[in-house]
Design a protein around this motif. Structure first.
Motif, PDB file in Angstrom:
ATOM      1  N   SER A  89       0.844  -1.195   0.000  1.00  0.00           N
ATOM      2  CA  SER A  89       0.000   0.000   0.000  1.00  0.00           C
ATOM      3  C   SER A  89       0.870   1.232   0.000  1.00  0.00           C
ATOM      4  O   SER A  89       2.067   1.175   0.322  1.00  0.00           O
ATOM      5  N   SER A  90       0.280   2.360  -0.360  1.00  0.00           N
ATOM      6  CA  SER A  90       1.011   3.623  -0.435  1.00  0.00           C
ATOM      7  C   SER A  90       1.413   4.078   0.954  1.00  0.00           C
ATOM      8  O   SER A  90       0.775   3.754   1.960  1.00  0.00           O
ATOM      9  N   GLY A  91       2.519   4.816   0.998  1.00  0.00           N
ATOM     10  CA  GLY A  91       2.979   5.340   2.256  1.00  0.00           C
ATOM     11  C   GLY A  91       4.449   5.665   2.173  1.00  0.00           C
ATOM     12  O   GLY A  91       5.045   5.717   1.101  1.00  0.00           O
ATOM     13  N   SER A  92       5.008   5.884   3.367  1.00  0.00           N
ATOM     14  CA  SER A  92       6.433   6.182   3.458  1.00  0.00           C
ATOM     15  C   SER A  92       7.089   5.206   4.426  1.00  0.00           C
ATOM     16  O   SER A  92       7.594   5.591   5.490  1.00  0.00           O
ATOM     17  N   PRO A  93       7.073   3.933   4.127  1.00  0.00           N
ATOM     18  CA  PRO A  93       7.655   2.950   5.044  1.00  0.00           C
ATOM     19  C   PRO A  93       9.180   3.110   5.115  1.00  0.00           C
ATOM     20  O   PRO A  93       9.812   3.591   4.175  1.00  0.00           O
ATOM     21  N   ALA A  94       9.711   2.702   6.262  1.00  0.00           N
ATOM     22  CA  ALA A  94      11.172   2.785   6.434  1.00  0.00           C
ATOM     23  C   ALA A  94      11.809   1.522   5.865  1.00  0.00           C
ATOM     24  O   ALA A  94      11.583   0.429   6.388  1.00  0.00           O
ATOM     25  N   PRO A  95      12.594   1.661   4.813  1.00  0.00           N
ATOM     26  CA  PRO A  95      13.222   0.468   4.240  1.00  0.00           C
ATOM     27  C   PRO A  95      14.432   0.026   5.073  1.00  0.00           C
ATOM     28  O   PRO A  95      14.924   0.751   5.943  1.00  0.00           O
ATOM     29  N   THR A  96      14.928  -1.146   4.764  1.00  0.00           N
ATOM     30  CA  THR A  96      16.180  -1.633   5.364  1.00  0.00           C
ATOM     31  C   THR A  96      17.345  -1.165   4.506  1.00  0.00           C
ATOM     32  O   THR A  96      17.325  -1.316   3.284  1.00  0.00           O
ATOM     33  N   GLN A  97      18.323  -0.560   5.180  1.00  0.00           N
ATOM     34  CA  GLN A  97      19.526  -0.186   4.437  1.00  0.00           C
ATOM     35  C   GLN A  97      20.392  -1.442   4.345  1.00  0.00           C
ATOM     36  O   GLN A  97      21.067  -1.818   5.281  1.00  0.00           O
ATOM     37  N   ALA A  98      20.384  -2.068   3.194  1.00  0.00           N
ATOM     38  CA  ALA A  98      21.101  -3.329   3.038  1.00  0.00           C
ATOM     39  C   ALA A  98      22.580  -3.106   2.804  1.00  0.00           C
ATOM     40  O   ALA A  98      23.420  -3.815   3.353  1.00  0.00           O
ATOM     41  N   LEU A  99      22.915  -2.110   1.970  1.00  0.00           N
ATOM     42  CA  LEU A  99      24.309  -1.838   1.613  1.00  0.00           C
ATOM     43  C   LEU A  99      24.490  -0.338   1.536  1.00  0.00           C
ATOM     44  O   LEU A  99      23.569   0.396   1.162  1.00  0.00           O
ATOM     45  N   ASN A 100      25.710   0.137   1.841  1.00  0.00           N
ATOM     46  CA  ASN A 100      25.913   1.580   1.801  1.00  0.00           C
ATOM     47  C   ASN A 100      27.357   1.896   1.413  1.00  0.00           C
ATOM     48  O   ASN A 100      28.136   1.003   1.100  1.00  0.00           O
TER      49      ASN A 100
END
Length: 998
Positions: A964-975
């Motif tokens: 669904s639409s929104g602003s979920p916090a993703p997982t920072q997998a690599l940086n």
């Protein structure tokens, strides 16, 4: 007053008790040491010194005892040797240093063991006063004289010898016997030896009487059996003594004549026995009355050897007389004489004598007569053997009268055999590989005669030598030899068969498999005639007709389903999944083909590929081939790091990446990634903002583990400027979005196997300028091509203020001709908001389809990710024309079905890729601090990137977050990346319209 006195008394008593307790607590508790002594005989004292290290205590211990009240500390134990019972005992302690602790008992054991032995020498047989000389010799040059019975002690163990010299005493010689003369002395034991002396000679005294004055007499003394003979001459009556070896002696008184009178001697005893160290006396009396004895001998063979040539003995008053022929004895003292005839042997026969009258009386002045007749009682049998090789023993049994039975191995003469018939029975004999046989016979032995029997051996079998060649060393052959009488034997190496019945033999060789190679043998000749007593021969030659192929398969996961096919001469074809050895293979070239296999993983699957190879098998040798499987670049998330021109590959999208440096020249940049079905990686390369100079490179899967791989295929052409996005269709054709030439190119699969320079096979132009800066490509499940245009031109937009758009080209629009310049079947754009508004479809840069067939778009300048349900029935229909569309078709300007907006932890999304779990991975060109919103939103044809400071990152949105639409916090997998651009999973998830899975 009394109470106070008592209190005072108890006060002093308590003080004393307390003082005693303190002293007891301060006094060290003594310890003890138990000393156990073993190995000495009863009554013997040990020599053990126990002393305290540092002084203060020392004591000699002779028996086992416990030393008590010892101060704590270390005690030294020293042991000295002890002599007891004639032996020396050496001792050792279980520990030479013992620690004694207060209140505890330590222990030490001293063990003695005899180190010397004794030797008892007993002497007997010598008269008093005689001194023997006995020598005892032994190890270490030991030598000692012994004169009396004694025991030698303290002897080193070993072998000793005892010798004794002869002793002269009292006129006699004493000879010793030593039992034993050689013996072994062991530690702690007394060995014994007995030395016994005995006299070796005695005295014989002859006393003569009756000799008239002026006369002399001779008495003969001879040892029975020979060895001594002496005449004693007497000129008057008297005695003479002889020292002679012990034994029996004949005494004979020889007659003598004085005038007309003959004197005969009468011997008191003959023969006589002389014993050691004693005197035997014999008397001889002479008188004038004499007589004669005529001895007639018949049948005695002539030529008897000395010692047996006088077998007839006459014993009487005149002593003992021997003779070997007819003879008249005169001058005999009258009286009774005994005549005996001993048996004699001549030429293998025994002759027995018969005396007619014995005893016989010899009268004075007359002659008596006695007859002695000899006749043969046994004979001789001579068995001669012939026919055997030199040095070979026969085996013949000879049996006959009287239970005679004897086995002989060579020609033999049997003497003194009882007359009668003898049976001669030969047994078979083996020699030099042959069997020899002889016939039996019989022979009759006659008394006094020699009978001969001949035994002739002859071979009854033959030999066959089979030589085998051509096999590797140590390899057993398989050769069968068959022949008469059902003979059948298998041999494995060169050999000689013995004991063969004469006749025809067949030699046959069977194939042998050794070390994977088959060897075929041939016999020459194959039929051999074996003759008795002869060695026939045949040879077998082997030759290799096949070889071995060893295929080593390594690093092949069992779950991958991959396999290796081996094919070769004779239609051989076999599939294996592990290292395999193929034996008995026909010579020739074998092709080893490796098929790949997929190993499922939670994030991205791995594809294991093996190398194809060939191997040539030669007869008699082993060929080898190795197939090594590797997942190469699979099982990784690949990311373009734009500012460094590198490709980063993360195993299962985590950890430290594999880094591929593409070695690009200055001004060249890497953009766009695609994977073909073989796992090869295709990369777009081109200058910034240019319509020429671009190229497509292919890097083989096997090279994706190297730091600086070289391209296997390079595609160039006048239409390649800045290739931005790559995609394969279901037919293996490669599609390229050329960003600044504003067109889409297709290179057919047939072009992709080698370098190519030239025009594309198909081109989609920008249809009148409505499609500009294409940056992303994606095929859906129906084969339709979707293109994202970073900037587009729509009716209400100004040329420099245009939002991006997504275009769909139907498969049917791409199926013919060399290109297409018509309208897209579907255009998705946002025409309701200002192009610089973040909510508009501004700067869309990449596309991806999920497993449900829905289209996801990354809006780089809009900082969001949008999902369009293009496969929904409510979505507008495709345009029904190539230039214009019916109302309500061919365009979609509405809001996306799902919009994932930035939660401020990310912005500037670029690449999109789904994993096996349906999670969405996003490369984020996250600007560093100091980059204003206006800078990011301001459209620039050169496509600015802002994470050159290493702020770029890879995000992961879970499938649930995408619902669904929104602003979920993703997982920072690599940086920590320097402008991450496109990304994709190798392998792509199964079921998606991505054609990089095998």
């Amino acid at each position: 007053m009394n109470v106070q006195r008592h209190r005072h008394h108890w006060h002093h008593f308590g003080f004393l008790v307390l003082l005693l307790l303190i002293l007891a607590a301060c006094t060290p508790t003594p310890g003890s040491l138990k000393v156990t002594i073993e190995g000495l005989p009863s009554g013997a004292d040990a020599r053990v010194i126990v002393s305290k290290q540092g002084g203060g205590f020392s004591k000699e211990v002779k028996k086992s005892e416990t030393l008590s009240n010892l101060a704590s500390g270390t005690y030294q134990v020293s042991v000295s040797a002890v002599t007891a019972g004639g032996y020396t005992y050496s001792g050792s302690a279980s520990s030479t240093s013992v620690k004694v602790e207060g209140g505890k008992q330590a222990e030490v054991t001293v063990t003695y063991q005899a180190s010397t032995g004794s030797l008892s020498v007993s002497i007997a047989g010598l008269p008093d006063g005689a001194s023997p000389e006995i020598t005892v010799s032994g190890p270490g040059s030991f030598s000692q004289k012994v004169a009396t019975s004694t025991t030698l002690t303290g002897l080193v163990p070993g072998q000793y010898s005892i010798s004794a010299a002869d002793v002269s005493a009292g006129g006699y010689t004493y000879v010793a016997s030593v039992d034993p003369a050689t013996l072994t002395v062991t530690a702690g034991v007394t060995a014994t030896s007995q030395v016994t002396y005995g006299a070796s000679d005695g005295k014989l005294t002859v006393s003569v009487s009756g000799i008239p004055s002026g006369a002399s007499a001779t008495v003969a003394v001879s040892k029975v059996g020979g060895g001594f003979s002496q005449n004693l001459t007497f000129s008057s009556n008297g005695s003479q003594s002889l020292v002679v070896p012990v034994g029996q002696y004949n005494i004979a008184a020889n007659p003598f004549t004085v005038g007309t009178d003959t004197y005969a001697g009468t011997v008191s005893e003959s023969p006589v026995t002389v014993t050691g160290a004693s005197t035997k006396e014999v008397t001889v009396s002479y008188g004038t009355n004499t007589g004669s004895l005529q001895v007639n001998v018949n049948g005695l063979p002539s030529g008897l050897p000395p010692g047996s040539d006088e077998p007839i003995t006459i014993n009487g008053p005149s002593g003992s007389i021997t003779l070997g022929s007819s003879q008249t004895l005169t001058g005999l003292a009258p009286g009774s004489y005994t005549v005996t005839a001993a048996n004699v042997s001549k030429d293998g026969s025994t002759y027995a004598g018969t005396v007619t009258t014995s005893p016989v009386t010899v009268p004075a002045g007359a002659t008596a007569t006695v007859d002695v007749s000899y006749s043969a009682t046994t004979g001789r049998l001579v068995v001669n053997i012939g026919g055997l090789p030199s040095g070979t023993n026969a085996s013949i049994t000879v049996s006959g009268p009287g239970g005679f039975n004897q086995t002989i191995t060579a020609s033999t003469t049997f003497d003194d055999r009882q007359p009668g018939t003898y049976t001669i029975t030969p047994a078979n004999v083996s020699a030099s590989g042959y069997t020899y046989s002889a016939s039996g016979s019989s022979a009759t032995v006659t008394a006094g005669q020699s009978t001969e029997a001949q035994v002739n051996y002859a071979p009854i079998d033959g030999k066959l030598s089979v030589s085998i060649a051509g096999l590797p060393s140590g390899t057993n052959a398989s050769v069968t030899v068959s022949g008469p009488g059902g003979f059948n034997q298998t041999i494995t190496a060169s050999t000689t068969l013995t004991g063969l019945t004469p006749g025809s033999y067949t030699v046959a060789a069977s194939d042998v498999l050794e070390e994977g190679s088959r060897y075929t043998g041939s016999a020459n000749p194959s039929t051999v005639n074996v003759v008795a007593g002869q060695n026939a021969s045949a040879s077998v030659s082997y030759a290799a007709v096949s070889g071995r192929l060893v295929v080593t398969v390594s690093n092949l996961p069992s779950s991958s389903g991959a396999s290796v096919t081996v094919s070769g001469p004779g239609g051989f074809n076999q599939t294996i999944t592990a290292s395999t050895t193929f034996d008995d293979r026909q010579p020739g070239t074998y092709t080893i083909t490796a098929t790949g296999g997929v190993v499922s993983q939670s994030t991205t699957d791995e594809y294991y590929q093996g190398n194809n190879t060939t191997a040539t098998v030669t007869a008699g040798s082993s060929a080898s081939a190795s197939v090594t499987y590797s997942k190469h670049g699979s099982g990784k998330l690949w990311v373009i790091e734009y500012n460094t021109n590198r490709l980063l590959g993360y195993d299962q999208a985590a950890g430290t990446p594999t880094t591929l440096d593409l070695g690009l020249s200055s001004g060249q940049k890497v953009r766009g990634l695609a994977l073909d079905k073989s796992g090869n990686l295709w990369v777009g390369i081109g200058p910034e903002f240019s319509g020429t100079g671009g190229q497509i490179r292919m890097y083989r899967a096997a090279d994706l583990s190297g730091a600086s791989p070289s391209p296997a295929v390079t595609i160039t052409g006048p239409d390649l400027g800045t290739p931005r996005s790559l995609a394969f269709d279901a037919s293996g054709n490669l599609w390229v979005a050329d960003q600044f030439n504003h067109w889409i190119l297709r290179f057919d699969a047939s072009r992709l196997s080698s370098d190519y320079t030239g025009a594309p096979d198909y081109k989609i132009n920008n249809f009148g300028g409505t499609m500009t800066t294409p940056t992303g490509l994606a095929f859906d499940n129906q084969g339709n091509l979707w293109v994202v245009a970073f900037a587009g031109s729509n009716a209400s937009d100004t040329p420099l203020d245009s939002p991006g758009q997504v275009l769909k080209f139907k498969a049917s629009q791409l199926s013919s001709g060399s290109g297409y310049n018509g309208r897209a079947a579907m255009i998705i754009y946002d025409n309701t908001l200002n192009a610089n508004d973040k909510n508009s479809l501004h700067g869309p840069i990449s596309l991806a389809f999920d497993s449900a067939g829905r289209l996801w778009v990354a809006s780089k300048l809009g900082d969001f990710i949008a999902r369009f349900d293009v496969n929904s029935s409510s979505f507008p229909a495709d345009c029904d024309g190539d230039t214009s569309c019916s109302p309500g078709t061919g365009s979609y300007t509405g809001a996306p079905a799902v919009k994932i907006s930035s939660d401020s932890s990310w912005m500037q999304p670029i690449g999109l890729a789904f994993d096996n779990q349906g999670n969405l991975w996003v490369s984020d060109d996250r600007p560093s601090s100091g980059v204003s919103l206006r800078q990011r939103l301001q459209w620039n044809p050169s496509m600015p990137y802002f994470s050159s400071g290493g702020t770029g990152q890879i995000l992961r949105f879970s499938a649930a977050q995408l619902a669904s639409s929104g602003s979920p916090a993703p997982t920072q997998a690599l940086n920590g990346m320097n402008v991450p651009l496109d990304l994709f999973f190798n392998l792509p998830p199964n079921g998606l319209p991505l054609y990089g899975r095998p």
